[in-house]
Scaffold this active site. Sequence first.
Site, mmCIF file in Angstrom:
data_model
loop_
_atom_site.group_PDB
_atom_site.id
_atom_site.type_symbol
_atom_site.label_atom_id
_atom_site.label_comp_id
_atom_site.label_asym_id
_atom_site.label_seq_id
_atom_site.Cartn_x
_atom_site.Cartn_y
_atom_site.Cartn_z
ATOM 1 N N CYS A 77 -16.430 -0.411 -20.465
ATOM 2 C CA CYS A 77 -17.762 -0.527 -19.866
ATOM 3 C C CYS A 77 -18.450 -1.842 -20.232
ATOM 4 O O CYS A 77 -19.252 -2.371 -19.456
ATOM 5 C CB CYS A 77 -18.641 0.647 -20.286
ATOM 6 S SG CYS A 77 -18.037 2.262 -19.707
ATOM 7 N N CYS A 122 -24.612 1.691 -13.220
ATOM 8 C CA CYS A 122 -23.754 2.860 -13.391
ATOM 9 C C CYS A 122 -24.535 4.011 -14.014
ATOM 10 O O CYS A 122 -24.955 3.942 -15.183
ATOM 11 C CB CYS A 122 -22.549 2.508 -14.264
ATOM 12 S SG CYS A 122 -21.439 3.904 -14.535
ATOM 13 N N GLN A 152 0.239 6.622 -5.568
ATOM 14 C CA GLN A 152 0.615 7.403 -6.756
ATOM 15 C C GLN A 152 1.514 6.636 -7.725
ATOM 16 O O GLN A 152 2.231 7.231 -8.526
ATOM 17 C CB GLN A 152 1.310 8.713 -6.343
ATOM 18 C CG GLN A 152 0.468 9.581 -5.425
ATOM 19 C CD GLN A 152 1.110 10.905 -5.105
ATOM 20 O OE1 GLN A 152 1.242 11.757 -5.973
ATOM 21 N NE2 GLN A 152 1.505 11.097 -3.862
ATOM 22 N N LEU A 210 11.882 4.337 -7.497
ATOM 23 C CA LEU A 210 10.427 4.263 -7.346
ATOM 24 C C LEU A 210 9.811 5.633 -7.108
ATOM 25 O O LEU A 210 8.629 5.841 -7.369
ATOM 26 C CB LEU A 210 10.069 3.309 -6.188
ATOM 27 C CG LEU A 210 8.613 2.877 -6.053
ATOM 28 C CD1 LEU A 210 8.106 2.212 -7.334
ATOM 29 C CD2 LEU A 210 8.443 1.936 -4.864
ATOM 30 N N TYR A 230 -6.786 6.618 4.087
ATOM 31 C CA TYR A 230 -6.903 5.603 3.039
ATOM 32 C C TYR A 230 -6.037 4.379 3.331
ATOM 33 O O TYR A 230 -6.507 3.237 3.316
ATOM 34 C CB TYR A 230 -6.529 6.162 1.664
ATOM 35 C CG TYR A 230 -6.091 5.066 0.725
ATOM 36 C CD1 TYR A 230 -7.013 4.135 0.256
ATOM 37 C CD2 TYR A 230 -4.753 4.890 0.376
ATOM 38 C CE1 TYR A 230 -6.620 3.084 -0.545
ATOM 39 C CE2 TYR A 230 -4.355 3.850 -0.429
ATOM 40 C CZ TYR A 230 -5.290 2.945 -0.889
ATOM 41 O OH TYR A 230 -4.892 1.892 -1.670
ATOM 42 N N ASP A 248 -9.080 5.598 -2.673
ATOM 43 C CA ASP A 248 -7.924 6.011 -3.469
ATOM 44 C C ASP A 248 -8.421 6.587 -4.791
ATOM 45 O O ASP A 248 -9.632 6.743 -5.000
ATOM 46 C CB ASP A 248 -6.968 4.836 -3.683
ATOM 47 C CG ASP A 248 -7.530 3.796 -4.656
ATOM 48 O OD1 ASP A 248 -8.780 3.737 -4.828
ATOM 49 O OD2 ASP A 248 -6.743 3.049 -5.250
ATOM 50 N N CYS A 258 -17.777 -4.378 -17.573
ATOM 51 C CA CYS A 258 -17.915 -3.934 -16.188
ATOM 52 C C CYS A 258 -19.083 -4.653 -15.510
ATOM 53 O O CYS A 258 -20.208 -4.631 -16.017
ATOM 54 C CB CYS A 258 -18.153 -2.425 -16.130
ATOM 55 S SG CYS A 258 -18.368 -1.805 -14.438
ATOM 56 N N GLU A 280 0.826 -1.208 0.000
ATOM 57 C CA GLU A 280 0.000 0.000 0.000
ATOM 58 C C GLU A 280 0.861 1.259 0.000
ATOM 59 O O GLU A 280 0.524 2.255 -0.636
ATOM 60 C CB GLU A 280 -0.959 0.006 1.196
ATOM 61 C CG GLU A 280 -2.089 -1.013 1.090
ATOM 62 C CD GLU A 280 -2.980 -0.774 -0.117
ATOM 63 O OE1 GLU A 280 -3.094 0.378 -0.569
ATOM 64 O OE2 GLU A 280 -3.578 -1.744 -0.614
#
Length: 370
Positions: free
Chosen positions: A212, A221, A55, A93, A133, A151, A215, A50
Amino acid sequence: MDIDWLAYLYLDKNRMNPIPKLLARWAKHNLRDLPWRSQPRDPYRVWVSEAMLQQTQAATVVPYFTRFIERFPDVDTLASASLDDVLKSWEGLGYYGRARNLHRAAQVVVADYGGQLPHTVKELMKLPGIGRYTAGAIASIAFGVSAPVLDGNMKRVLCRLFAIQDNPRARATEKWLWQLAESLLPPTRPGAFNEAMMELGATVCTPRSPDCGHCPLKAYCQAYKQGIVESVPVKAARKTLPHYDVTAAVIRKRGKLLITQRPLDSMLGGLWEFPGGKCRAGETLASCLQREIKEELGITISVGGKIVTVKHAYTHFRITLHAFACRHASGRARKLGVADWRWVRLDELDSFAFPVTDQKIIAVLKSKLT
């Protein structure tokens, strides 16, 4: 956003929430095989992953995670390691504050929690580098705690699912998204749900050209139904990044090079670099170098020819780094504006962690020897 519809379908506790079941069915066959997902889930590996995934895309993280776990297989090993070793394993990284926080938090876990990660969001958030988070992700995935996560991937899925056409970074909108994330949590296996939602955002409900058609939540949605998927979430106007000219001195003395360590509380703190700094208005590159070296180390140098120019973009600004061959003229190096300094041979540079810009300078120096 249709608040009445939203409350009817999701927030009425007397009705069944269809989302977790649909998502669990999809996740069973579509979760990527990532090294931190090995069973049973190890809280330490969840935590490290995590931290690295903040990012940064999973594909980039995988090799770094594998090497990091091999070098620091548990929290005790990480806590007892030197910061230099941790930063060297993290080298490349980026966002090095994550590595510094991970190292410091490991020391706190060993000292204050007996080497065991705390299980609650509240206690996890007391550790360096762990916000709401990350605490929710660790607590739910590693310990089965009913804690929401939010996130970038989760924000995108929720904004599209509920056709939220407000800036997700706005405080009021983010508060609402946290409430939605919590309201959708199933009574069992909250970690699996959170992981599946984030995976859906990473692999299907992507920022551009979302898939989509595949999904599992398409029927629910609202952005899909309204034909606004591509315009949700709302993107804030991009700001023009400021640009700075920065200098670096490759100072030679008796066959060795002078490198310095950045202060821990600065950007890229703890990393090593060729000393230098940002040019002031009206200042030449050579005079900038001489001033910076005097301020940081208390020595004077003579500036020779340029070795390489490196362009690089950070999150909030861009730089053009000008590296020059220099010679030590007078004075003894002191720690005036640096955490540490060393005279080292070229073949010793690989033992230190450098920013990507300085790695490019090193590559040029090595290429001139071949």
